[in-house]
Design an enzyme around this catalytic site. Structure first.
Site, PDB file in Angstrom:
ATOM      1  N   LYS A  44       0.822  -1.223   0.000  1.00  0.00           N
ATOM      2  CA  LYS A  44       0.000   0.000   0.000  1.00  0.00           C
ATOM      3  C   LYS A  44       0.856   1.272   0.000  1.00  0.00           C
ATOM      4  O   LYS A  44       0.310   2.370   0.055  1.00  0.00           O
ATOM      5  CB  LYS A  44      -0.926   0.021   1.227  1.00  0.00           C
ATOM      6  N   LYS A  46       2.666   2.335   2.413  1.00  0.00           N
ATOM      7  CA  LYS A  46       2.408   2.923   3.721  1.00  0.00           C
ATOM      8  C   LYS A  46       3.527   2.502   4.668  1.00  0.00           C
ATOM      9  O   LYS A  46       3.934   1.339   4.663  1.00  0.00           O
ATOM     10  CB  LYS A  46       1.070   2.372   4.240  1.00  0.00           C
TER      11      LYS A  46
END
Length: 133
Positions: A44, A46
Site C-alpha cells: 500500500k 504505507k
C-alpha cells in the site's frame, strides 16, 4: 454470539482508533481486528512506525479487542468474514461504499470518524513541531 470484524493499520494508536474499536465492539459480542501486516503496508506504500508484532501487542491490550489476525492482501476480506463466521463488518465512514460487496456475506456498517484526529494529522503535527524547534 454476534461477531464483528474491522481492519486497519493502527499505528500510533489514538482516541479515534479507540472510539472506533469501542463502537465496533458495542455492535456485537466479539471483535476481531484484522491488522495490516508490514508486507501489506509495503504493498500500500504505507510506512508504520511500529512493527506488525508491536501493533498487535498494543491492540491485544485494548479491552474491546478479542482477537487480532494479520491482513496480507486487499482480497482476503470475504475469506476472513466467511472463515470467522462474521455477522458485522465495520469500517470508518471515510471508506463508505468501498466494502459494500461484503453485504452478500454480512451486515456492513461505516462508523463516523472522530473529528480532529488521525494518524496522518499526528504525523504532520509532529513534523511541524520538529521543524519549529
Amino acid at each position: 454470539m454476534k461477531k464483528v470484524i474491522t481492519y486497519g493499520t493502527y499505528d500510533l494508536l489514538h482516541v479515534g482508533h479507540i472510539n472506533l474499536l469501542r463502537r465496533a465492539r458495542e455492535l456485537g459480542d466479539y471483535l476481531l481486528v484484522v491488522l495490516s501486516s508490514d508486507e501489506f503496508n509495503a504493498i500500500k506504500h504505507k510506512t508504520a512506525y511500529h512493527s506488525y508484532e508491536d501493533r498487535k501487542i498494543i491492540l491485544e491490550s485494548v479491552r474491546y479487542v478479542d482477537k487480532v489476525i494479520p491482513e496480507y492482501t486487499w482480497d482476503q476480506k470475504i475469506k476472513d468474514v466467511v472463515d470467522n463466521d462474521i455477522d458485522i463488518f465495520v469500517m470508518g465512514d471515510d471508506w463508505k461504499g468501498q466494502f459494500d460487496f461484503l453485504k452478500e456475506y454480512c451486515e456492513v456498517i461505516y462508523l463516523p470518524r472522530t473529528e480532529g484526529i488521525s494518524t496522518t494529522k499526528i504525523k504532520e503535527d509532529l513534523q511541524l513541531g520538529m521543524q519549529n524547534e
